[in-house]
Structures are given as structure tokens and as C-alpha cells.
Design a protein around this motif. Structure first.
Motif, mmCIF file in Angstrom:
data_model
loop_
_atom_site.group_PDB
_atom_site.id
_atom_site.type_symbol
_atom_site.label_atom_id
_atom_site.label_comp_id
_atom_site.label_asym_id
_atom_site.label_seq_id
_atom_site.Cartn_x
_atom_site.Cartn_y
_atom_site.Cartn_z
ATOM 1 N N HIS A 23 -21.272 -10.099 34.467
ATOM 2 C CA HIS A 23 -20.340 -9.819 33.380
ATOM 3 C C HIS A 23 -18.935 -10.331 33.701
ATOM 4 O O HIS A 23 -18.401 -10.081 34.785
ATOM 5 C CB HIS A 23 -20.284 -8.317 33.101
ATOM 6 C CG HIS A 23 -21.514 -7.782 32.455
ATOM 7 N ND1 HIS A 23 -22.698 -7.604 33.161
ATOM 8 C CD2 HIS A 23 -21.765 -7.400 31.182
ATOM 9 C CE1 HIS A 23 -23.612 -7.130 32.337
ATOM 10 N NE2 HIS A 23 -23.079 -6.998 31.141
ATOM 11 N N ARG A 43 -18.726 -19.840 25.917
ATOM 12 C CA ARG A 43 -19.861 -19.157 25.288
ATOM 13 C C ARG A 43 -20.376 -18.039 26.208
ATOM 14 O O ARG A 43 -21.575 -17.977 26.538
ATOM 15 C CB ARG A 43 -20.978 -20.145 24.959
ATOM 16 C CG ARG A 43 -20.574 -21.198 23.946
ATOM 17 C CD ARG A 43 -21.734 -22.098 23.559
ATOM 18 N NE ARG A 43 -22.829 -21.332 22.982
ATOM 19 C CZ ARG A 43 -22.896 -20.941 21.716
ATOM 20 N NH1 ARG A 43 -21.910 -21.230 20.887
ATOM 21 N NH2 ARG A 43 -23.931 -20.266 21.283
ATOM 22 N N SER A 45 -21.836 -14.763 27.588
ATOM 23 C CA SER A 45 -22.890 -13.900 27.062
ATOM 24 C C SER A 45 -22.807 -12.473 27.604
ATOM 25 O O SER A 45 -23.299 -11.536 26.984
ATOM 26 C CB SER A 45 -24.270 -14.483 27.391
ATOM 27 O OG SER A 45 -24.454 -14.577 28.798
ATOM 28 N N HIS A 46 -22.186 -12.301 28.789
ATOM 29 C CA HIS A 46 -22.064 -10.987 29.422
ATOM 30 C C HIS A 46 -20.574 -10.674 29.615
ATOM 31 O O HIS A 46 -19.872 -11.402 30.320
ATOM 32 C CB HIS A 46 -22.760 -10.960 30.779
ATOM 33 C CG HIS A 46 -24.253 -11.030 30.702
ATOM 34 N ND1 HIS A 46 -24.925 -12.034 30.044
ATOM 35 C CD2 HIS A 46 -25.215 -10.201 31.192
ATOM 36 C CE1 HIS A 46 -26.229 -11.831 30.133
ATOM 37 N NE2 HIS A 46 -26.429 -10.721 30.823
ATOM 38 N N LYS A 80 -20.827 -15.152 18.693
ATOM 39 C CA LYS A 80 -22.268 -14.930 18.589
ATOM 40 C C LYS A 80 -22.988 -15.009 19.929
ATOM 41 O O LYS A 80 -24.148 -14.628 20.041
ATOM 42 C CB LYS A 80 -22.879 -15.960 17.630
ATOM 43 C CG LYS A 80 -22.217 -16.007 16.255
ATOM 44 C CD LYS A 80 -22.250 -14.659 15.558
ATOM 45 C CE LYS A 80 -21.630 -14.754 14.174
ATOM 46 N NZ LYS A 80 -21.608 -13.421 13.496
ATOM 47 N N SER A 81 -22.278 -15.476 20.960
ATOM 48 C CA SER A 81 -22.930 -15.665 22.258
ATOM 49 C C SER A 81 -23.060 -14.362 23.052
ATOM 50 O O SER A 81 -23.863 -14.294 23.983
ATOM 51 C CB SER A 81 -22.145 -16.681 23.095
ATOM 52 O OG SER A 81 -20.815 -16.223 23.334
ATOM 53 N N ILE A 82 -22.295 -13.329 22.708
ATOM 54 C CA ILE A 82 -22.284 -12.101 23.508
ATOM 55 C C ILE A 82 -23.589 -11.334 23.321
ATOM 56 O O ILE A 82 -23.949 -10.934 22.224
ATOM 57 C CB ILE A 82 -21.087 -11.213 23.138
ATOM 58 C CG1 ILE A 82 -19.776 -11.929 23.476
ATOM 59 C CG2 ILE A 82 -21.158 -9.874 23.887
ATOM 60 C CD1 ILE A 82 -18.536 -11.144 23.140
ATOM 61 N N ARG A 83 -24.282 -11.147 24.418
ATOM 62 C CA ARG A 83 -25.553 -10.420 24.411
ATOM 63 C C ARG A 83 -25.458 -9.083 25.152
ATOM 64 O O ARG A 83 -26.222 -8.161 24.869
ATOM 65 C CB ARG A 83 -26.651 -11.265 25.084
ATOM 66 C CG ARG A 83 -26.943 -12.575 24.366
ATOM 67 C CD ARG A 83 -27.612 -12.334 23.024
ATOM 68 N NE ARG A 83 -28.049 -13.578 22.403
ATOM 69 C CZ ARG A 83 -27.297 -14.313 21.583
ATOM 70 N NH1 ARG A 83 -26.053 -13.915 21.306
ATOM 71 N NH2 ARG A 83 -27.754 -15.431 21.052
ATOM 72 N N SER A 84 -24.544 -8.998 26.119
ATOM 73 C CA SER A 84 -24.413 -7.787 26.932
ATOM 74 C C SER A 84 -22.944 -7.401 27.003
ATOM 75 O O SER A 84 -22.098 -8.225 27.350
ATOM 76 C CB SER A 84 -24.978 -8.032 28.333
ATOM 77 O OG SER A 84 -24.927 -6.855 29.117
ATOM 78 N N ASN A 103 -25.639 -9.564 17.474
ATOM 79 C CA ASN A 103 -26.542 -10.200 18.439
ATOM 80 C C ASN A 103 -26.638 -9.432 19.755
ATOM 81 O O ASN A 103 -27.316 -9.872 20.681
ATOM 82 C CB ASN A 103 -26.077 -11.631 18.725
ATOM 83 C CG ASN A 103 -26.255 -12.537 17.522
ATOM 84 O OD1 ASN A 103 -27.167 -12.355 16.736
ATOM 85 N ND2 ASN A 103 -25.364 -13.499 17.371
ATOM 86 N N GLN A 105 -27.635 -7.152 22.704
ATOM 87 C CA GLN A 105 -28.911 -6.647 23.218
ATOM 88 C C GLN A 105 -28.735 -5.529 24.240
ATOM 89 O O GLN A 105 -29.654 -4.730 24.440
ATOM 90 C CB GLN A 105 -29.708 -7.791 23.838
ATOM 91 C CG GLN A 105 -30.095 -8.875 22.843
ATOM 92 C CD GLN A 105 -30.851 -10.018 23.492
ATOM 93 O OE1 GLN A 105 -31.100 -10.014 24.701
ATOM 94 N NE2 GLN A 105 -31.213 -11.020 22.710
#
Length: 217
Positions: A23, A43, A45-46, A80-84, A103, A105
Motif C-alpha cells: 500500500h 495507477r 491499486s493499493h 478506477k485503479s484503486i482496489r485496496s 471498484n 475489493q
């Protein structure tokens, strides 16, 4: 990670135990919005967002910091890239922009003053992991069963006294841990159930709810 601590509930491994170092840490200033362009360009994601300093008992500076925090979340919701997402903040209300992270998760909420979660939490219908650390949390949303893909649910609180019936609709839930005032809701199937003295729900009802979860280990 500064300002963020994970409790190893029942020694069960969570998504956040496994991926904490992945992260990107971002501190929200108390008087301004942080520059989010690097997150957008890379981009990310964490993300671990630390806004623990934005709440103040003095109205004016507290409001300025609150606005910066909410505006930061509004902009992050467009990534839109953030997942965590790991979120650490101090005020008792749930930040409404968080519901628009469609988005997402994996979500970890660290706020010792948080009293309740919004009824539309189920709109985050891609969530697989939910970790909540809040001493003042008194209940879960009645429609938490809308989180159809949730696999991990970790709760660390002092005041929670019941589980909503819709928790039995979390068909993909594999890991569940509940810690109340430093004691665990512990289930030894077929032998005994141990609950905290503040717990209001009949043991039989807890067993019935959790027994309906086919994937729970």
C-alpha cells in the motif's frame, strides 16, 4: 506503517496482513488537499490514506480539515485503479464519498470513534475483504448481506452487541473474526460458544446465522 495498526484477530490471516507493504501511504494535511496526480499517473491499486489529524474540537479548523478530507476522497473515487484501501480518520461520521469507490475489493477502516456504517454499504458490491477497527461501533448495516462477494470480515470493537440476520446471506464468506473489548467471539463447532458479557444476541441465533454460511472455515 505510521498511524495504522492491524490487530491479528484470532490469529487469522487477512488480505491486509498479506499485502500491507504494497500500500502506498498518503497523509492528508489538516489544511489542504494533497497532490493526487502521482497516484493517477502510476495507477496505484493499493492505498493507505491517513487523515487522522483532520478532526478538531474547534469548529473552524476542524471544518477546513474536514472539507480537505472529503474533497480528497471525492477525487480518489474517480481513480478506477484503486482496489485496496486502508483508511484512518478520527471523526465519528462515515465519509459518504467512500461509497463511490465502485471498484474497491478490500477495505480497512480504522476509526475509534465511528458509531455506525451506512445502510447503503452494500453498494460496494465488489468487496472481498472488510476490516473494521472501531471501539464505538454499535451495529452493522441490516443490508450487509448485499456484499455478495465478501470473503473476509474482521471486526474489532467494544460496543457491538448483535449481528444482523442478513449476515447469513454472505455466501462466499470464508473468514470471520469478532473481537469485543479484547475478547473474541469464539466458536468451537459442536462444543461451546464463548461471547462477551455485553453481547445481547442468543447464542443459538449466532450459531444459526453462521451455520448458514457454506464457505465459512
Amino acid at each position: 506503517m505510521t498511524g495504522i495498526r492491524f490487530y491479528n484477530l484470532s490469529r487469522l490471516s487477512s488480505h491486509f496482513d498479506r499485502s500491507l507493504r504494497e500500500h502506498v501511504y498518503l497523509k492528508v494535511p489538516v489544511d489542504a488537499r494533497p497532490d493526487l496526480s502521482p497516484l493517477r499517473e502510476e495507477r496505484v491499486s493499493h492505498l493507505a490514506l491517513d487523515a487522522s489529524g483532520w478532526y478538531s474540537t474547534r469548529m473552524e479548523p476542524g471544518q477546513i480539515a474536514r472539507d480537505a478530507f472529503m474533497e480528497t476522497l471525492e477525487e480518489l473515487a474517480t481513480l478506477k485503479s484503486i482496489r485496496s484501501l486502508i483508511l484512518n480518520w478520527s471523526a465519528p461520521e462515515f465519509p459518504e464519498p467512500l461509497i463511490r469507490f465502485h471498484n474497491l475489493q478490500h477495505l480497512a477502516l480504522h476509526n475509534l470513534n465511528l458509531v455506525s456504517l451506512p445502510g447503503d454499504l452494500g453498494r460496494l458490491n465488489r468487496l472481498r475483504s472488510l476490516f473494521i477497527n472501531s471501539y464505538d461501533l454499535v451495529g452493522l448495516p441490516k443490508r450487509i448481506g448485499g456484499l455478495k462477494h465478501l470473503r473476509e470480515l474482521f471486526l474489532n470493537t467494544h460496543r457491538l452487541a448483535r449481528l444482523p440476520k442478513s449476515i447469513s446471506q454472505l455466501a462466499e464468506l470464508r473468514t470471520f473474526a469478532l473481537r469485543i473489548n479484547d475478547r473474541y467471539l469464539y466458536i468451537d463447532w459442536g462444543k461451546a460458544v464463548y461471547v462477551h458479557s455485553k453481547w445481547e444476541q442468543p447464542v443459538e441465533e449466532i450459531l444459526e446465522l453462521l451455520s448458514a454460511l457454506p464457505s465459512l472455515q
